[in-house]
Design a protein around this motif. Sequence first.
Motif, PDB file in Angstrom:
ATOM      1  N   SER A  40       0.826  -1.214   0.000  1.00  0.00           N
ATOM      2  CA  SER A  40       0.000   0.000   0.000  1.00  0.00           C
ATOM      3  C   SER A  40       0.851   1.251   0.000  1.00  0.00           C
ATOM      4  CB  SER A  40      -0.904   0.019   1.236  1.00  0.00           C
ATOM      5  OG  SER A  40      -1.821  -1.041   1.205  1.00  0.00           O
ATOM      6  N   LYS A  41       0.333   2.290  -0.633  1.00  0.00           N
ATOM      7  CA  LYS A  41       1.027   3.580  -0.693  1.00  0.00           C
ATOM      8  C   LYS A  41       0.447   4.573   0.322  1.00  0.00           C
ATOM      9  CE  LYS A  41       2.367   2.934  -5.477  1.00  0.00           C
ATOM     10  NZ  LYS A  41       3.436   2.077  -5.123  1.00  0.00           N
ATOM     11  N   ASP A  42      -0.556   4.136   1.078  1.00  0.00           N
ATOM     12  CA  ASP A  42      -1.135   4.987   2.114  1.00  0.00           C
ATOM     13  C   ASP A  42      -0.687   4.453   3.481  1.00  0.00           C
ATOM     14  OD1 ASP A  42      -2.637   2.690   2.476  1.00  0.00           O
ATOM     15  OD2 ASP A  42      -4.576   3.643   2.131  1.00  0.00           O
ATOM     16  N   ASN A  43      -1.458   4.670   4.510  1.00  0.00           N
ATOM     17  CA  ASN A  43      -1.098   4.263   5.874  1.00  0.00           C
ATOM     18  C   ASN A  43      -1.727   2.944   6.309  1.00  0.00           C
ATOM     19  OD1 ASN A  43       0.666   6.369   6.705  1.00  0.00           O
ATOM     20  ND2 ASN A  43      -1.105   7.743   6.750  1.00  0.00           N
ATOM     21  N   THR A  44      -2.050   2.088   5.360  1.00  0.00           N
ATOM     22  CA  THR A  44      -2.657   0.798   5.697  1.00  0.00           C
ATOM     23  C   THR A  44      -1.817   0.035   6.717  1.00  0.00           C
ATOM     24  OG1 THR A  44      -3.777   0.618   3.567  1.00  0.00           O
ATOM     25  CG2 THR A  44      -3.422  -1.427   4.773  1.00  0.00           C
ATOM     26  N   ILE A  45      -0.510  -0.016   6.523  1.00  0.00           N
ATOM     27  CA  ILE A  45       0.349  -0.775   7.429  1.00  0.00           C
ATOM     28  C   ILE A  45       0.312  -0.204   8.842  1.00  0.00           C
ATOM     29  CG2 ILE A  45       2.491   0.476   6.867  1.00  0.00           C
ATOM     30  CD1 ILE A  45       2.167  -3.304   7.606  1.00  0.00           C
ATOM     31  N   ASN A  46       0.242   1.106   8.972  1.00  0.00           N
ATOM     32  CA  ASN A  46       0.170   1.723  10.308  1.00  0.00           C
ATOM     33  C   ASN A  46      -1.161   1.448  10.987  1.00  0.00           C
ATOM     34  OD1 ASN A  46       2.765   2.797  10.052  1.00  0.00           O
ATOM     35  ND2 ASN A  46       1.991   4.603   8.993  1.00  0.00           N
ATOM     36  N   VAL A  47      -2.234   1.446  10.222  1.00  0.00           N
ATOM     37  CA  VAL A  47      -3.551   1.117  10.783  1.00  0.00           C
ATOM     38  C   VAL A  47      -3.554  -0.345  11.241  1.00  0.00           C
ATOM     39  CG1 VAL A  47      -6.021   0.918  10.312  1.00  0.00           C
ATOM     40  CG2 VAL A  47      -4.741   2.875   9.424  1.00  0.00           C
ATOM     41  N   ALA A  48      -2.950  -1.225  10.450  1.00  0.00           N
ATOM     42  CA  ALA A  48      -2.867  -2.641  10.826  1.00  0.00           C
ATOM     43  C   ALA A  48      -2.079  -2.806  12.119  1.00  0.00           C
ATOM     44  CB  ALA A  48      -2.232  -3.440   9.700  1.00  0.00           C
ATOM     45  N   LYS A  49      -0.978  -2.098  12.251  1.00  0.00           N
ATOM     46  CA  LYS A  49      -0.176  -2.165  13.482  1.00  0.00           C
ATOM     47  C   LYS A  49      -0.948  -1.625  14.678  1.00  0.00           C
ATOM     48  CE  LYS A  49       4.299  -2.045  11.174  1.00  0.00           C
ATOM     49  NZ  LYS A  49       5.486  -1.248  10.847  1.00  0.00           N
ATOM     50  N   LYS A  50      -1.734  -0.582  14.460  1.00  0.00           N
ATOM     51  CA  LYS A  50      -2.570  -0.029  15.531  1.00  0.00           C
ATOM     52  C   LYS A  50      -3.598  -1.067  15.982  1.00  0.00           C
ATOM     53  CE  LYS A  50      -6.247   3.244  16.192  1.00  0.00           C
ATOM     54  NZ  LYS A  50      -7.185   4.071  15.472  1.00  0.00           N
ATOM     55  N   LEU A  51      -4.216  -1.763  15.021  1.00  0.00           N
ATOM     56  CA  LEU A  51      -5.169  -2.816  15.363  1.00  0.00           C
ATOM     57  C   LEU A  51      -4.487  -3.927  16.147  1.00  0.00           C
ATOM     58  CD1 LEU A  51      -7.111  -2.990  11.988  1.00  0.00           C
ATOM     59  CD2 LEU A  51      -8.106  -2.396  14.209  1.00  0.00           C
ATOM     60  N   GLN A  52      -3.293  -4.283  15.745  1.00  0.00           N
ATOM     61  CA  GLN A  52      -2.534  -5.323  16.436  1.00  0.00           C
ATOM     62  C   GLN A  52      -2.267  -4.913  17.884  1.00  0.00           C
ATOM     63  OE1 GLN A  52       1.512  -6.038  15.019  1.00  0.00           O
ATOM     64  NE2 GLN A  52       1.027  -8.223  14.914  1.00  0.00           N
ATOM     65  N   ASP A  53      -1.914  -3.664  18.103  1.00  0.00           N
ATOM     66  CA  ASP A  53      -1.669  -3.164  19.458  1.00  0.00           C
ATOM     67  C   ASP A  53      -2.964  -3.055  20.262  1.00  0.00           C
ATOM     68  OD1 ASP A  53       1.022  -2.959  18.876  1.00  0.00           O
ATOM     69  OD2 ASP A  53       0.946  -0.803  18.480  1.00  0.00           O
ATOM     70  N   THR A  54      -4.019  -2.552  19.630  1.00  0.00           N
ATOM     71  CA  THR A  54      -5.295  -2.349  20.307  1.00  0.00           C
ATOM     72  C   THR A  54      -5.913  -3.664  20.756  1.00  0.00           C
ATOM     73  OG1 THR A  54      -5.709  -0.349  19.020  1.00  0.00           O
ATOM     74  CG2 THR A  54      -7.617  -1.375  20.060  1.00  0.00           C
ATOM     75  N   PHE A  55      -5.838  -4.668  19.894  1.00  0.00           N
ATOM     76  CA  PHE A  55      -6.456  -5.958  20.194  1.00  0.00           C
ATOM     77  C   PHE A  55      -5.382  -6.983  20.530  1.00  0.00           C
ATOM     78  CE2 PHE A  55      -9.526  -4.053  17.070  1.00  0.00           C
ATOM     79  CZ  PHE A  55     -10.476  -3.733  18.021  1.00  0.00           C
ATOM     80  N   SER A  56      -4.538  -6.634  21.475  1.00  0.00           N
ATOM     81  CA  SER A  56      -3.404  -7.499  21.812  1.00  0.00           C
ATOM     82  C   SER A  56      -3.845  -8.845  22.387  1.00  0.00           C
ATOM     83  CB  SER A  56      -2.470  -6.787  22.788  1.00  0.00           C
ATOM     84  OG  SER A  56      -3.161  -6.437  23.964  1.00  0.00           O
ATOM     85  N   GLU A  57      -5.096  -8.933  22.853  1.00  0.00           N
ATOM     86  CA  GLU A  57      -5.588 -10.199  23.395  1.00  0.00           C
ATOM     87  C   GLU A  57      -5.880 -11.192  22.280  1.00  0.00           C
ATOM     88  OE1 GLU A  57      -9.339  -8.131  22.236  1.00  0.00           O
ATOM     89  OE2 GLU A  57      -7.469  -7.488  23.137  1.00  0.00           O
TER      90      GLU A  57
END
Length: 108
Positions: A40-57
């Motif tokens: 991706s050329k946008d911030n898709t990877i950063n949003v994915a990382k945020k989801l990974q951190d948010t839903f760490s369970e």
Amino acid sequence: MNRLLIVIPAYNEEESIEEVVNNIKENYSQFDYVIVNDGSKDNTINVAKKLQDTFSEQNITIVDKPNGGHGSTINAGIKVAKGKYVRIIDGDDWVDSNEMEKLVDTLE
């Protein structure tokens, strides 16, 4: 190993990928996810990382690969899949999360 692993191919989906994951998690938090960023050329990877951190369970695996198209993205997600069943849901799809458990029950 969870019964269902959801592979989410994503190319420039920063605006929608969070909604897709939240929509599924609304009713079924026990599923695992693989988010495959297809160069991706946008911030898709950063949003994915945020989801990974948010839903760490939950187990959210991120695959970050160069752009190769939809098929290569699905294949990359399947390579790391550890669920009994795999469901592909594109990063801009909407799903009826109530139907996910029915899907697993039908498969079993």
